[in-house]
Scaffold this motif. Structure first.
Motif, PDB file in Angstrom:
ATOM      1  N   UNK A  47     -31.114  37.108  17.343  1.00 57.16           N
ATOM      2  CA  UNK A  47     -29.790  37.238  16.741  1.00 57.16           C
ATOM      3  C   UNK A  47     -28.947  38.227  17.531  1.00 57.16           C
ATOM      4  N   UNK A  48     -27.803  37.761  17.992  1.00 57.35           N
ATOM      5  CA  UNK A  48     -26.906  38.618  18.762  1.00 57.35           C
ATOM      6  C   UNK A  48     -25.484  38.478  18.241  1.00 57.35           C
ATOM      7  N   UNK A  49     -24.743  39.573  18.320  1.00 53.21           N
ATOM      8  CA  UNK A  49     -23.305  39.562  18.045  1.00 53.21           C
ATOM      9  C   UNK A  49     -22.639  40.227  19.235  1.00 53.21           C
ATOM     10  N   UNK A  50     -21.740  39.499  19.890  1.00 51.96           N
ATOM     11  CA  UNK A  50     -21.082  40.008  21.091  1.00 51.96           C
ATOM     12  C   UNK A  50     -19.588  40.170  20.860  1.00 51.96           C
ATOM     13  N   UNK A  51     -19.052  41.242  21.377  1.00 45.85           N
ATOM     14  CA  UNK A  51     -17.629  41.533  21.253  1.00 45.85           C
ATOM     15  C   UNK A  51     -16.988  41.217  22.589  1.00 45.85           C
ATOM     16  N   UNK A  52     -16.204  40.132  22.638  1.00 47.21           N
ATOM     17  CA  UNK A  52     -15.753  39.574  23.901  1.00 47.21           C
ATOM     18  C   UNK A  52     -14.273  39.690  24.178  1.00 47.21           C
ATOM     19  N   UNK A  53     -13.626  38.550  24.318  1.00 43.71           N
ATOM     20  CA  UNK A  53     -12.252  38.456  24.813  1.00 43.71           C
ATOM     21  C   UNK A  53     -11.243  39.091  23.873  1.00 43.71           C
ATOM     22  N   UNK A  54     -10.249  39.713  24.484  1.00 45.15           N
ATOM     23  CA  UNK A  54      -9.114  40.286  23.762  1.00 45.15           C
ATOM     24  C   UNK A  54      -7.846  39.548  24.163  1.00 45.15           C
ATOM     25  N   UNK A  55      -6.965  39.348  23.213  1.00 43.06           N
ATOM     26  CA  UNK A  55      -5.648  38.785  23.483  1.00 43.06           C
ATOM     27  C   UNK A  55      -4.650  39.598  22.673  1.00 43.06           C
ATOM     28  N   UNK A  76      -9.410  39.459  18.760  1.00 43.89           N
ATOM     29  CA  UNK A  76     -10.695  39.753  19.390  1.00 43.89           C
ATOM     30  C   UNK A  76     -11.672  38.634  19.038  1.00 43.89           C
ATOM     31  N   UNK A  77     -12.301  38.065  20.054  1.00 43.03           N
ATOM     32  CA  UNK A  77     -13.314  37.041  19.830  1.00 43.03           C
ATOM     33  C   UNK A  77     -14.676  37.713  19.679  1.00 43.03           C
ATOM     34  N   UNK A  78     -15.314  37.460  18.544  1.00 42.22           N
ATOM     35  CA  UNK A  78     -16.648  37.983  18.264  1.00 42.22           C
ATOM     36  C   UNK A  78     -17.581  36.776  18.209  1.00 42.22           C
ATOM     37  N   UNK A  79     -18.595  36.777  19.085  1.00 46.24           N
ATOM     38  CA  UNK A  79     -19.506  35.647  19.182  1.00 46.24           C
ATOM     39  C   UNK A  79     -20.831  35.975  18.511  1.00 46.24           C
ATOM     40  N   UNK A  80     -21.239  35.099  17.612  1.00 46.28           N
ATOM     41  CA  UNK A  80     -22.510  35.217  16.908  1.00 46.28           C
ATOM     42  C   UNK A  80     -23.457  34.156  17.462  1.00 46.28           C
ATOM     43  N   UNK A  81     -24.686  34.522  17.797  1.00 42.80           N
ATOM     44  CA  UNK A  81     -25.711  33.552  18.171  1.00 42.80           C
ATOM     45  C   UNK A  81     -26.962  33.848  17.355  1.00 42.80           C
ATOM     46  N   UNK A 129     -15.271  28.841  15.180  1.00 37.67           N
ATOM     47  CA  UNK A 129     -15.813  27.553  15.593  1.00 37.67           C
ATOM     48  C   UNK A 129     -17.321  27.715  15.739  1.00 37.67           C
ATOM     49  N   UNK A 130     -18.080  26.693  15.348  1.00 37.57           N
ATOM     50  CA  UNK A 130     -19.532  26.782  15.472  1.00 37.57           C
ATOM     51  C   UNK A 130     -20.073  25.597  16.264  1.00 37.57           C
ATOM     52  N   UNK A 131     -21.254  25.787  16.822  1.00 35.37           N
ATOM     53  CA  UNK A 131     -21.975  24.726  17.522  1.00 35.37           C
ATOM     54  C   UNK A 131     -23.462  24.991  17.349  1.00 35.37           C
ATOM     55  N   UNK A 132     -24.277  23.913  17.335  1.00 32.45           N
ATOM     56  CA  UNK A 132     -25.720  24.043  17.167  1.00 32.45           C
ATOM     57  C   UNK A 132     -26.405  23.163  18.198  1.00 32.45           C
ATOM     58  N   UNK A 144     -30.526  26.805  17.982  1.00 33.98           N
ATOM     59  CA  UNK A 144     -29.594  27.894  18.244  1.00 33.98           C
ATOM     60  C   UNK A 144     -28.245  27.505  17.658  1.00 33.98           C
ATOM     61  N   UNK A 145     -27.704  28.365  16.833  1.00 33.18           N
ATOM     62  CA  UNK A 145     -26.369  28.171  16.282  1.00 33.18           C
ATOM     63  C   UNK A 145     -25.497  29.288  16.822  1.00 33.18           C
ATOM     64  N   UNK A 146     -24.324  28.927  17.314  1.00 32.94           N
ATOM     65  CA  UNK A 146     -23.391  29.912  17.852  1.00 32.94           C
ATOM     66  C   UNK A 146     -22.040  29.730  17.179  1.00 32.94           C
ATOM     67  N   UNK A 147     -21.345  30.834  17.002  1.00 37.39           N
ATOM     68  CA  UNK A 147     -19.992  30.794  16.441  1.00 37.39           C
ATOM     69  C   UNK A 147     -19.114  31.761  17.217  1.00 37.39           C
ATOM     70  N   UNK A 148     -17.900  31.332  17.471  1.00 37.99           N
ATOM     71  CA  UNK A 148     -16.889  32.213  18.038  1.00 37.99           C
ATOM     72  C   UNK A 148     -15.878  32.461  16.928  1.00 37.99           C
ATOM     73  N   UNK A 149     -15.833  33.696  16.459  1.00 39.50           N
ATOM     74  CA  UNK A 149     -14.934  34.071  15.369  1.00 39.50           C
ATOM     75  C   UNK A 149     -13.803  34.919  15.936  1.00 39.50           C
ATOM     76  N   UNK A 150     -12.594  34.653  15.512  1.00 39.56           N
ATOM     77  CA  UNK A 150     -11.455  35.433  15.967  1.00 39.56           C
ATOM     78  C   UNK A 150     -10.987  36.355  14.844  1.00 39.56           C
ATOM     79  N   UNK A 151     -11.071  37.646  15.132  1.00 42.19           N
ATOM     80  CA  UNK A 151     -10.586  38.668  14.214  1.00 42.19           C
ATOM     81  C   UNK A 151      -9.243  39.152  14.750  1.00 42.19           C
TER      82      UNK A 151
END
Length: 159
Positions: A47-55, A76-81, A129-132, A144-151
């Motif tokens: 399980x990982x949570x990554x703090x990625x792209x900024x706009x 901020x895009x926060x990615x969950x895997x 958005x999610x993908x599996x 593996x399930x991944x989600x890109x969440x925008x905060x």
């Protein structure tokens, strides 16, 4: 920093949201690895949570005002895997776990720590958005399930 003199608040927001997530999950979900940057396609822990792209974009205020204040909206895009070994039900378990963690972070910034320690005026989960996929982690086959969440956060630039 909910009101700031410059438009460089994006990094402060990213850092504050990362710290808020570490605080939120410090005791209840230590299996989550919180990291900076983009996911490279290789999962090293389940399980990982990554703090990625900024706009960041600014809504310009009246130019005739003495301080030329304006609002900045930062996304901020926060990615969950999440990986779960096993058969088809593992995908459902992984997705449920992912949505539970994303929901906890969303609730925390929307209800409990709304200014993220005074760094922003407000913060909300605006989209995800999610993908599996079938995936192998070490010797374990599963899903593996991944989600890109925008905060999204708002900051007022006042000087």
């Amino acid at each position: 920093m909910a009101g700031t003199a410059t438009s460089t608040a994006a990094w402060a927001y990213k850092n504050a949201l990362h710290d808020a997530a570490k605080e939120l999950w410090a005791q209840t979900h230590p299996e989550i690895l919180l990291i900076w940057g983009e996911w490279n396609g290789v999962l090293t822990v389940p399980d990982q949570v990554m703090f990625g792209d900024l706009d960041a974009r600014q809504d310009v205020g009246p130019l005739s005002a003495s301080n030329r204040s304006r609002d900045e909206v930062i996304t901020l895009t926060v990615e969950f895997t999440v990986f779960r070994p096993g058969e088809v039900d593992a995908a459902k378990d992984a997705e449920q776990y992912l949505y539970d963690r994303m929901g906890e972070l969303e609730h925390y910034v929307r209800k409990t720590n709304t200014t993220i320690g005074g760094v922003v005026r407000e913060c909300f989960l605006t989209s995800h958005r999610t993908a599996s996929i079938a995936y192998t982690l070490g010797r374990d086959a599963g899903y593996l399930v991944a989600a890109a969440a925008e905060f999204q956060a708002k900051i007022r630039i006042t000087q």
